[in-house]
Each structure stands twice: as C-alpha cells, then as structure tokens.
Design a protein around this motif. Sequence first.
Motif: not given
Length: 310
Positions: A3-17, A43-57
């Motif tokens: 599946s392309t849907t990701q529900t678990t973050p790849a890291t426990t660190e919160v990236v500051q923006l 967001l792609i460079g920081l591996n955070l794009h899934g939060y806006v496109d819905g793939s990180v649920q």
Amino acid sequence: MASTTQTTPATTEVVQLHATTHFSIKLTPTNFPVWRRQVHSTLIGLNLHGYVDGSVQEPPKFSGSAQTATNPDYLHWVRQDQVIVSALLESCSDSIRPLASSASTAYDAWQRLATTYASASQSRARILSLKIELTQNPRGTRSISSPVSDEDLVVYILTQLGDEYHSIFSAVCVRQKPICLAELADVLIDHERQLQADDRARQTVLATANITPTTAPLRSFSEYNGPDQIRLGDGNSLHISHIGHATIPTPSSALSLENVLHAPQLHKSLVSVSQLCKANRVSVELFASHLVVNDGVEHVGLMDSLHRSE
C-alpha cells in the motif's frame, strides 16, 4: 502489492518548519503555482509531503488491547502535522490566511488553498487585468452615451488606490461573483479604519528589547535557532536571526547592550531604555527633541543625543 498509504512516521523527531526560512514566497491570490512548487519541493526534501497529500494518515489515538494507552505514533503525527499547519499559515498573505486558519490538519489546509486558488488565480484575475488595461483607453470604440458598468467603476476605483490597499485588490480578483459598489465602499472603509489603527499602534510601540537590522554594530554574536519571535505593536512578528553584544561609545566610557536581537526585517535599530539603564546603572532623561544619558551614581551626563551623528 504494498500500500502507498503510510500511517506510521518514519522518525520520532519532529521536523521544525518556519515560513521565513522554508517558505520565503508568501501565497497571494495570483501566485499559487509558484508558491505550490516551493512548498512541494521543501516538504519532499524533508520527507513531509505525505502530510499534505494524505498519504501519511492519522494513526489510531490509542494502542493496546485495552485502548487506554495513548499511541506514541499518534502524538508524533499530531505534533508534526500542526508544525506544518503553522508554517502554511505563516506563508499566506493577510488576505488569504483566514481561509486556512480554521483547518484542523495540514491536509485540510492544503486542500482549501488548492481548491480556492489553483484555478481562481487565472479566471477573475485575468478578467480584471484586461479591464485594467482598458482604463488606459477608457472610451475605446464605445460611444460617449454608452453606460458605464458597476464593474468598470470598481476597476477604476481599485486602480486609484495605493499599495496599502493591495490586499483588497487581491481579494476582489479571486471572487467568483463581482463585488458591487456599495460592498466595495464598506470594505474600503473598514480597511482604512484598520490602517489607521495600525498606524496608531506603530506610533505608540515601545522597545522592550535591544534590536538591530544588521550584525554590523555587534561586537560578538551567535546564530539563534529558538522559537521566539519579536512581536510588533501592529500584531506582526519578526524572525530573530542572531543574538549578540554591542556597545554605545560615550566621551567617558562605553555603554553595554546585552542580548541584542538581530532582526533583518527591521528598518531601524531599537534600544530598550529599561535594559540600557539596568545593564549600565544609568538613567535617561527624555526631551521633546533629544535624550540625555546620566551616570546613575555620580549623576553626571554621559551622552546627549543632540551631539551624536548616528
């Protein structure tokens, strides 16, 4: 197939923006494609794009069979998602910010902005831009007796306004329904009241910190990466780049300025009278056209602003 849907973050660190460093181009009603490209790339460079496109649920709120323990993945997701929401809000211009301010997630905020401005920036804006061009030749092929439409009058009024009314012009451009003259008058009156209130706030603001727009006056300084910002009297905030130490030379000694904040967006340096007095055991007398700094022990004058060229 995975599946392309990701529900678990790849890291426990919160990236500051921060919009000032990551999204330097603010979103306006007419630049959505450029702004979207900037946000996508970051967001792609920081591996955070899934939060806006819905793939990180959003993960389940609770974990375990009893469903009583809070899921750490959920806590991480909420924290990271809200950091992105905050950065998106900060990167919007004042006229657009209310649209995204009520969004509960980054995905929701992104969908609202994309739905509203992806096509709207090309429709009403194009119509009004053509009408603005016509103001350069208002008669054209029309006869003198031809009636002038309300929209033509609206365009004429908007083109006569100054830069401080740019947000009003931008808001009118993205409306699907033309604004009538009466509504435009109400909007302009309200905006003028706000401008007057902002001017009063700027005039009455007092410096509570030592601030400089450049690092030139600083004898030593270090980069600042904390969350604090400088809050202005009109409600806006300035990013702090560095913190350092400076001095003000006087005929007898040098006055020390500690914790000087470097804010590149500021136009003039500001000195906190309170911090100046506490750090140097001096007092300050304010007059109509100048000020005098006195020694706090011997009560003799150390500096008179009338005799300074800076």
